[in-house]
Design a protein around this motif. Structure first.
Motif, short mmCIF file in Angstrom:
data_model
loop_
_atom_site.label_atom_id
_atom_site.label_comp_id
_atom_site.label_asym_id
_atom_site.label_seq_id
_atom_site.Cartn_x
_atom_site.Cartn_y
_atom_site.Cartn_z
N GLU A 90 0.84 -1.20 0.00
CA GLU A 90 0.00 0.00 0.00
C GLU A 90 0.88 1.25 0.00
OE1 GLU A 90 -2.82 2.00 3.25
OE2 GLU A 90 -3.69 0.19 2.36
N PRO A 91 0.63 2.20 -0.92
CA PRO A 91 1.49 3.38 -0.99
C PRO A 91 1.35 4.29 0.23
CG PRO A 91 -0.35 3.57 -2.52
CD PRO A 91 -0.39 2.18 -1.98
N LYS A 92 2.48 4.66 0.79
CA LYS A 92 2.54 5.63 1.88
C LYS A 92 3.04 6.99 1.38
CE LYS A 92 1.55 2.32 4.83
NZ LYS A 92 0.20 2.22 5.43
N LEU A 93 3.81 6.95 0.30
CA LEU A 93 4.35 8.16 -0.31
C LEU A 93 3.78 8.30 -1.72
CD1 LEU A 93 8.10 7.82 0.72
CD2 LEU A 93 6.37 9.26 1.82
N TYR A 94 3.69 9.53 -2.19
CA TYR A 94 3.19 9.75 -3.55
C TYR A 94 4.20 10.57 -4.34
CZ TYR A 94 0.24 10.33 -7.53
OH TYR A 94 -0.23 10.25 -8.81
N PRO A 95 4.59 10.09 -5.53
CA PRO A 95 5.55 10.84 -6.36
C PRO A 95 4.85 11.95 -7.13
CG PRO A 95 4.94 8.81 -7.47
CD PRO A 95 4.21 8.80 -6.15
N GLY A 96 5.33 13.17 -6.98
CA GLY A 96 4.84 14.24 -7.83
C GLY A 96 5.39 14.10 -9.24
N SER A 97 5.00 15.01 -10.12
CA SER A 97 5.46 14.94 -11.51
C SER A 97 6.98 14.89 -11.63
CB SER A 97 4.90 16.13 -12.30
OG SER A 97 3.49 16.09 -12.33
N PRO A 98 7.76 15.64 -10.80
CA PRO A 98 9.22 15.55 -10.93
C PRO A 98 9.75 14.13 -10.74
CG PRO A 98 8.63 17.46 -9.63
CD PRO A 98 7.37 16.68 -9.84
N GLN A 99 9.24 13.42 -9.74
CA GLN A 99 9.67 12.05 -9.51
C GLN A 99 9.22 11.12 -10.63
OE1 GLN A 99 11.20 9.98 -7.29
NE2 GLN A 99 12.09 11.55 -5.97
N VAL A 100 8.00 11.31 -11.11
CA VAL A 100 7.50 10.49 -12.22
C VAL A 100 8.36 10.69 -13.45
CG1 VAL A 100 5.55 10.14 -13.79
CG2 VAL A 100 5.14 10.43 -11.34
N LEU A 101 8.66 11.95 -13.78
CA LEU A 101 9.48 12.24 -14.95
C LEU A 101 10.91 11.71 -14.79
CD1 LEU A 101 8.25 15.88 -15.69
CD2 LEU A 101 7.68 13.81 -16.98
N ALA A 102 11.45 11.82 -13.58
CA ALA A 102 12.82 11.35 -13.34
C ALA A 102 12.93 9.84 -13.59
CB ALA A 102 13.26 11.69 -11.92
N GLN A 103 11.87 9.10 -13.23
CA GLN A 103 11.89 7.66 -13.45
C GLN A 103 11.91 7.30 -14.93
OE1 GLN A 103 8.79 5.57 -11.29
NE2 GLN A 103 8.90 7.03 -9.61
N LEU A 104 11.43 8.22 -15.78
CA LEU A 104 11.34 7.94 -17.22
C LEU A 104 12.61 8.32 -17.98
CD1 LEU A 104 7.72 9.29 -17.78
CD2 LEU A 104 8.41 6.89 -17.72
N LEU A 105 13.54 9.01 -17.34
CA LEU A 105 14.71 9.52 -18.04
C LEU A 105 15.58 8.41 -18.60
CD1 LEU A 105 15.92 12.37 -15.64
CD2 LEU A 105 14.74 12.64 -17.84
N ARG A 106 16.00 8.60 -19.84
CA ARG A 106 17.06 7.79 -20.44
C ARG A 106 18.38 8.56 -20.30
NH1 ARG A 106 14.62 7.81 -26.33
NH2 ARG A 106 14.62 9.99 -25.66
N PRO A 107 19.51 7.92 -20.54
CA PRO A 107 20.78 8.65 -20.39
C PRO A 107 20.87 9.92 -21.22
CG PRO A 107 21.18 6.29 -20.56
CD PRO A 107 19.72 6.49 -20.82
#
Length: 279
Positions: A90-107
């Protein structure tokens, strides 16, 4: 309307916004060329769903918690983005757009974040530690124009303000017009809350008058009839969405509608081109 991210983390609007952002960036990444991702109103980056501000509204129960309780396979990418910042089912933390976008980054990709609110900017720097994100503390609309055209051939600007100021929509409209003159081929995503249809229709008419050729409108209305004076849903204006994104959109929107519909309501979520929408 005051829409500070911390009070509404993980609500239905976040689910739609972040699901569509993931799909949009993934569609752009079908090409190898580098992307610059810019978030003009980045917020804190990471939110405690058990914190005082999130608990005051309790909106995550009708958003991210619904997605985790009813796991539609088309929402797997969204769930994975939330799970990436959590331990346990169960999620306790929520990623805002910055975290979501950071996860998508390629080199080859770059991430530029901006948050004018000093306390939120400090939290953002902490949340993004260990990522390649550049964090700015500037006026969002000044930064939006200053960063265009992006250093890479392609890019995405995400505009997600709290709508605290009465002139917020006017500033977005004026800045978008100027940005489009500098960067006509760029992708821009503008998030907005839906409170009443009349005000929203007036804004859509002003944006239509900009004559931007490819502006997609995605609207998520939670209730079968408008609820006066309260938050009724949210939407996105998306300039220059890639073909792969628009083609895959209908089943994703239906999955979001079905998962997020409040009890006793079917809700509605739709997408149409602004220049073809005569409503």
């Amino acid at each position: 309307m005051n829409y500070r991210h911390s009070f509404h983390a993980g609500n239905s609007a976040d689910v739609v916004k972040h699901s569509l952002l993931i799909a949009l960036v993934r569609a752009l990444q079908l090409k190898e060329g580098a992307l610059t991702l810019i978030d003009t109103h980045a917020g804190c980056g990471l939110y405690d769903l058990g914190g005082e501000q999130a608990q005051r509204t309790g909106e995550a129960a009708q958003g991210v918690m619904r997605v985790f309780a009813d796991p539609h396979p088309l929402l797997d990418d969204y769930r994975a983005a939330v799970q990436a910042v959590n331990v346990g089912a169960e999620p306790k933390l929520y990623p805002g757009s910055p975290q979501v976008l950071a996860q998508l980054l390629r080199p080859q990709d770059a991430l530029i974040l901006n948050e004018k609110h000093p306390e939120d900017a400090s939290s953002l720097r902490g949340a993004m530690r260990g990522t390649p994100a550049a964090v700015h503390e500037r006026d969002a609309y000044e930064l939006w124009l200053a960063m265009l055209p992006t250093r890479t051939a392609r890019g995405v600007v995400v505009v997600d303000p709290p709508y605290e100021q009465t002139d917020e929509r006017a500033r977005i409209t004026a800045t978008l017009a100027a940005a489009h003159r500098k960067w006509a081929h760029g992708v821009t995503v503008i998030w907005y809350p839906l409170k009443d249809r009349t005000t929203h229709q007036q804004w859509k008419n002003k944006l239509r008058n900009l004559r931007i050729p490819k502006m997609l409108v995605v609207e998520h209305w939670l209730y079968d009839e408008d609820q006066p004076g309260i938050y009724n849903g949210a939407g996105l204006f998306i300039v220059n969405p890639p073909y792969a994104f628009t083609q895959a959109l209908p089943p994703l929107l239906e999955a979001l509608r079905a998962t997020l519909a409040p009890d006793g309501h079917r809700g509605a979520i739709m997408a149409d081109w602004l220049d073809r929408d005569g409503q």
